[in-house]
Scaffold this active site. Structure first.
Site, PDB file in Angstrom:
ATOM      1  N   ALA A   1       0.844  -1.194   0.000  1.00 52.57           N
ATOM      2  CA  ALA A   1       0.000   0.000   0.000  1.00 52.57           C
ATOM      3  C   ALA A   1       0.876   1.239   0.000  1.00 52.57           C
ATOM      4  O   ALA A   1       2.047   1.196   0.378  1.00 52.57           O
ATOM      5  CB  ALA A   1      -0.906  -0.003   1.226  1.00 52.57           C
ATOM      6  N   ASP A   2       0.276   2.331  -0.408  1.00 48.48           N
ATOM      7  CA  ASP A   2       0.936   3.627  -0.306  1.00 48.48           C
ATOM      8  C   ASP A   2      -0.123   4.683  -0.052  1.00 48.48           C
ATOM      9  O   ASP A   2      -1.221   4.622  -0.620  1.00 48.48           O
ATOM     10  CB  ASP A   2       1.724   3.973  -1.574  1.00 48.48           C
ATOM     11  CG  ASP A   2       2.608   5.183  -1.348  1.00 48.48           C
ATOM     12  OD1 ASP A   2       3.521   5.092  -0.503  1.00 48.48           O
ATOM     13  OD2 ASP A   2       2.374   6.228  -1.977  1.00 48.48           O
TER      14      ASP A   2
END
Length: 192
Positions: free
Chosen positions: A70-71
């Site tokens: 994720a970011d």
């Protein structure tokens, strides 16, 4: 089917969110250059970084387990804010967010049987912040490693007048979208 996945992140917040929905995982964090590219939009940025993290992790481990990465980016007026380098930088970020509405983009990338991605975009409205409370907040240590210099799940919550979208996305892992992608990989979080 087992619920186990590989989490390509060292974030304790992402681990807590996966724990919340009962997904077991093992951590294999990957470090990549997270510098935005020239003229890269915030949406393209978070999608690219999440996809690169999951791809690198998958390649390194050669595992059959799905890899989740994720970011998250805090964005004000189309500009990605990043994490503060020092107090002055953190103060400038919080002053910029004061009394305004910004967006938090959280992209997730899941590689298993194929590659799936999803993005959560949440609007967060801050109340006006006084200089003294920005300094006091910095002294808590909470804002030092956070995008936008605040943590909505901590003391930073007192700055938030309202949110429209995903609370967990602002924390760093949008659970609705995560559950949807896991289900596509055959992992239903509500199965016993």
């Amino acid at each position: 089917m087992t619920k186990q996945i590989i989490l390509a992140s060292a974030s304790p917040r992402r681990r807590e969110l996966l724990d919340q929905i009962g997904v077991s995982y093992r951590v294999h964090a990957v470090d990549i250059d997270e510098t935005p590219r020239l003229n890269e939009s915030p949406l393209a940025y978070v999608e690219r970084v999440a996809a690169e993290k999951s791809a690198i992790c998958r390649e390194r481990l050669q595992s059959d387990l799905p890899v989740l990465a994720a970011d998250t980016a805090v964005v004000l007026n189309g500009r990605i804010m990043g994490k503060p380098h020092d107090f002055e930088h953190g103060r400038a970020m919080l002053e910029a967010l004061s009394g305004k509405t910004h967006r938090v983009y959280s992209a997730i990338s899941l590689r298993g049987r194929g590659h799936d991605q999803a993005v959560s975009i949440t609007e967060v409205s801050f109340r006006e912040l006084a200089a003294a409370e920005i300094e006091a907040y910095w002294r808590t240590g909470e804002s030092r490693d956070k995008a936008g210099a605040y943590a909505i799940q901590g003391h930073g919550a007192v700055f938030v007048r309202s949110i429209t979208g995903s609370f967990s996305g602002v924390v760093g892992l949008p659970l609705f979208e995560t559950a949807m992608l896991l289900e596509k990989q055959g992992i239903n979080i509500l199965d016993e």
